[in-house]
Design an enzyme around this catalytic site. Structure first.
Site, mmCIF file in Angstrom:
data_model
loop_
_atom_site.group_PDB
_atom_site.id
_atom_site.type_symbol
_atom_site.label_atom_id
_atom_site.label_comp_id
_atom_site.label_asym_id
_atom_site.label_seq_id
_atom_site.Cartn_x
_atom_site.Cartn_y
_atom_site.Cartn_z
ATOM 1 N N ASP A 152 0.843 -1.208 0.000
ATOM 2 C CA ASP A 152 0.000 0.000 0.000
ATOM 3 C C ASP A 152 0.877 1.256 0.000
ATOM 4 O O ASP A 152 0.637 2.213 -0.744
ATOM 5 C CB ASP A 152 -0.900 -0.046 1.247
ATOM 6 C CG ASP A 152 -2.004 1.001 1.223
ATOM 7 O OD1 ASP A 152 -2.333 1.503 0.130
ATOM 8 O OD2 ASP A 152 -2.542 1.317 2.301
ATOM 9 N N LYS A 176 2.113 -15.488 -2.912
ATOM 10 C CA LYS A 176 2.542 -16.689 -3.638
ATOM 11 C C LYS A 176 3.618 -17.477 -2.901
ATOM 12 O O LYS A 176 3.615 -18.699 -2.900
ATOM 13 C CB LYS A 176 3.053 -16.299 -5.025
ATOM 14 C CG LYS A 176 1.915 -15.808 -5.913
ATOM 15 C CD LYS A 176 2.397 -15.405 -7.278
ATOM 16 C CE LYS A 176 1.231 -15.178 -8.228
ATOM 17 N NZ LYS A 176 0.528 -16.414 -8.574
ATOM 18 N N ARG A 197 -10.405 10.431 -11.773
ATOM 19 C CA ARG A 197 -9.797 10.462 -10.426
ATOM 20 C C ARG A 197 -9.200 9.112 -10.045
ATOM 21 O O ARG A 197 -8.610 8.973 -8.981
ATOM 22 C CB ARG A 197 -10.872 10.848 -9.409
ATOM 23 C CG ARG A 197 -11.364 12.305 -9.550
ATOM 24 C CD ARG A 197 -12.471 12.573 -8.541
ATOM 25 N NE ARG A 197 -12.046 12.314 -7.185
ATOM 26 C CZ ARG A 197 -12.880 11.937 -6.202
ATOM 27 N NH1 ARG A 197 -14.175 11.784 -6.438
ATOM 28 N NH2 ARG A 197 -12.416 11.726 -4.998
ATOM 29 N N LYS A 198 -9.363 8.103 -10.897
ATOM 30 C CA LYS A 198 -8.920 6.748 -10.524
ATOM 31 C C LYS A 198 -7.500 6.468 -11.027
ATOM 32 O O LYS A 198 -7.196 6.652 -12.198
ATOM 33 C CB LYS A 198 -9.898 5.703 -11.074
ATOM 34 C CG LYS A 198 -11.243 5.743 -10.342
ATOM 35 C CD LYS A 198 -12.230 4.756 -10.878
ATOM 36 C CE LYS A 198 -12.941 5.329 -12.087
ATOM 37 N NZ LYS A 198 -14.131 4.567 -12.488
HETATM 38 C C1 LIG Z 1 4.831 9.674 -0.440
HETATM 39 C C2 LIG Z 1 3.485 9.484 0.132
HETATM 40 C C3 LIG Z 1 3.218 8.089 0.585
HETATM 41 C C4 LIG Z 1 1.796 7.929 0.926
HETATM 42 C C5 LIG Z 1 1.410 6.513 0.843
HETATM 43 C C6 LIG Z 1 0.010 6.352 1.247
HETATM 44 C C7 LIG Z 1 -0.344 4.907 1.320
HETATM 45 C C8 LIG Z 1 -1.413 4.666 2.344
HETATM 46 C C9 LIG Z 1 -2.745 5.033 1.775
HETATM 47 C C10 LIG Z 1 -3.799 4.595 2.708
HETATM 48 O O1 LIG Z 1 -3.618 3.684 3.469
HETATM 49 S S1 LIG Z 1 -5.276 5.430 2.626
HETATM 50 C C11 LIG Z 1 -6.180 4.670 3.959
HETATM 51 C C12 LIG Z 1 -7.072 3.562 3.489
HETATM 52 N N1 LIG Z 1 -8.094 4.070 2.609
HETATM 53 C C13 LIG Z 1 -9.212 4.646 3.097
HETATM 54 O O2 LIG Z 1 -9.422 4.759 4.264
HETATM 55 C C14 LIG Z 1 -10.156 5.153 2.053
HETATM 56 C C15 LIG Z 1 -11.610 5.116 2.530
HETATM 57 N N2 LIG Z 1 -12.470 5.467 1.409
HETATM 58 C C16 LIG Z 1 -12.712 6.779 1.103
HETATM 59 O O3 LIG Z 1 -12.282 7.705 1.807
HETATM 60 C C17 LIG Z 1 -13.483 7.059 -0.114
HETATM 61 O O4 LIG Z 1 -14.278 5.935 -0.455
HETATM 62 C C18 LIG Z 1 -12.584 7.412 -1.334
HETATM 63 C C19 LIG Z 1 -11.786 8.681 -1.017
HETATM 64 C C20 LIG Z 1 -11.611 6.285 -1.699
HETATM 65 C C21 LIG Z 1 -13.452 7.695 -2.532
HETATM 66 O O5 LIG Z 1 -14.527 8.537 -2.111
HETATM 67 P P1 LIG Z 1 -14.952 9.806 -2.984
HETATM 68 O O6 LIG Z 1 -16.263 10.249 -2.429
HETATM 69 O O7 LIG Z 1 -13.859 10.789 -3.035
HETATM 70 O O8 LIG Z 1 -15.117 9.235 -4.448
HETATM 71 P P2 LIG Z 1 -16.398 8.517 -5.103
HETATM 72 O O9 LIG Z 1 -17.046 7.562 -4.155
HETATM 73 O O10 LIG Z 1 -17.245 9.602 -5.685
HETATM 74 O O11 LIG Z 1 -15.725 7.680 -6.272
HETATM 75 C C22 LIG Z 1 -14.926 8.326 -7.267
HETATM 76 C C23 LIG Z 1 -14.728 7.318 -8.365
HETATM 77 O O12 LIG Z 1 -13.943 6.240 -7.853
HETATM 78 C C24 LIG Z 1 -14.680 5.025 -7.950
HETATM 79 N N3 LIG Z 1 -14.416 4.214 -6.747
HETATM 80 C C25 LIG Z 1 -14.416 4.644 -5.485
HETATM 81 N N4 LIG Z 1 -14.136 3.630 -4.644
HETATM 82 C C26 LIG Z 1 -13.958 2.547 -5.430
HETATM 83 C C27 LIG Z 1 -13.630 1.202 -5.172
HETATM 84 N N5 LIG Z 1 -13.433 0.740 -3.924
HETATM 85 N N6 LIG Z 1 -13.525 0.361 -6.219
HETATM 86 C C28 LIG Z 1 -13.703 0.806 -7.497
HETATM 87 N N7 LIG Z 1 -13.992 2.075 -7.790
HETATM 88 C C29 LIG Z 1 -14.125 2.930 -6.786
HETATM 89 C C30 LIG Z 1 -16.131 5.450 -8.012
HETATM 90 O O13 LIG Z 1 -16.905 4.446 -8.647
HETATM 91 C C31 LIG Z 1 -16.036 6.700 -8.820
HETATM 92 O O14 LIG Z 1 -15.861 6.351 -10.182
HETATM 93 P P3 LIG Z 1 -16.468 7.271 -11.371
HETATM 94 O O15 LIG Z 1 -15.745 8.585 -11.280
HETATM 95 O O16 LIG Z 1 -16.163 6.511 -12.642
HETATM 96 O O17 LIG Z 1 -17.931 7.389 -11.084
#
Ligand SMILES: CCCCCCCCCC(=O)SCCNC(=O)CCNC(=O)[C@H](O)C(C)(C)COP(=O)(O)OP(=O)(O)OC[C@H]1O[C@@H](n2cnc3c(N)ncnc32)[C@H](O)[C@@H]1OP(=O)(O)O
Length: 226
Positions: A152, A176, A197-198
């Site tokens: 991640d 694996k 945005r994806k």
């Molecule tokens: C150098 C820096 C290093 C940093 C490394 C970072 C690595 C660590 C990253 C993490 O661990 S992040 C923590 C774990 N993740 C979370 O807690 C995320 C929780 N989920 C959310 O906050 C929201 O669901 C998310 C921000 C991901 C999306 O919400 P939004 O309201 O901004 O977007 P929306 O639901 O409108 O979806 C936007 C598009 O993405 C698609 N989408 C969203 N979630 C999806 C999903 N799970 N699977 C497939 N598609 C998905 C959605 O269908 C849509 O597609 P379309 O534009 O085509 O309509």
């Protein structure tokens, strides 16, 4: 820089805390020096630099990528123990008790020991990873959750470097072959495509000598607004 400041810097170096641009001392960081008040833009440790717990394999790989960074192909990614320090261009500072999950231990070598390199032209983020003994899952092997974490982090860093702020929406992993603790692996991730945005990424974990494919993964990140 005044004499008092110079004396404090010398004291910090003796205690194992690196100044920007200086090699990291292998000495563990005592927790009294990790309190927020101690961190400032002038004095901060970059955990992605070699320390005494690095094996020869990790050191050799690091040197190889550092050579690549001299030609401009690869960029070494510094790593601090709070997330804000990962954001490019933001001066390091630490104002909260929060710690980055992968950099939360005060002892070198026992947890996530790693360094990342970014190849902008190829949209690749590579992580050289040596899992320490505190990451055990099955006896002698790395916990699957730790493997998920470093995947991640690596794929996420690649997405951030290409697209700015993102969050993980989906992470799919095929385990694996187990990763023995202390063995060095290469996490090689790539941004495959960006659709609106994806941000779609792929990732493989291989042994340091490329002989074993340990893990395959894909991750979807969603770009955040400004
Ligand atoms: C150098 C820096 C290093 C940093 C490394 C970072 C690595 C660590 C990253 C993490 O661990 S992040 C923590 C774990 N993740 C979370 O807690 C995320 C929780 N989920 C959310 O906050 C929201 O669901 C998310 C921000 C991901 C999306 O919400 P939004 O309201 O901004 O977007 P929306 O639901 O409108 O979806 C936007 C598009 O993405 C698609 N989408 C969203 N979630 C999806 C999903 N799970 N699977 C497939 N598609 C998905 C959605 O269908 C849509 O597609 P379309 O534009 O085509 O309509």
């Amino acid at each position: 820089m005044g004499a008092t400041m110079l004396r404090s810097c010398a004291r910090l170096i003796r205690r194992g805390i690196a100044l920007p641009g200086q090699p990291q001392s292998p000495r563990p960081l005592p927790c009294c020096y990790t309190t927020p008040r101690f961190y400032s833009p002038e004095v901060i440790r970059d955990y992605a630099m070699p320390n005494a717990t690095w094996s020869k394999n990790l050191q050799d790989l690091y040197n190889r990528y550092m050579e690549g960074s001299q030609s401009g192909a690869w960029e070494r990614i510094p790593s601090y123990n709070a997330t804000v320090h990962h954001i490019k261009g933001v001066p390091p500072s630490r104002t909260r008790e929060n710690r980055l999950f992968t950099r939360n231990l005060d002892q070198d070598g026992v947890g996530f020991e790693y360094s990342m390199f970014y190849n902008k032209a190829e949209r690749r983020m590579v992580c050289l990873f040596q899992p320490g003994p505190y990451l055990e899952g099955p006896p002698g092997f790395t916990h699957g959750g730790c493997i998920a974490t470093i995947i991640d982090s690596t794929t996420g860093a690649g997405a951030v470097y290409l697209c700015g702020s993102v969050m993980t929406a989906n992470l799919t992993i095929n385990y694996k072959n187990p990763i023995p603790l202390g063995h060095v692996v290469i996490i090689d991730s790539k941004v495959e495509r960006v659709e609106g945005r994806k941000v779609y990424t792929s990732c493989q974990i291989r042994s340091h000598d490329d002989a074993v494919l340990h893990t395959e993964a894909s991750a979807l990140f969603i770009k955040l607004g400004p």
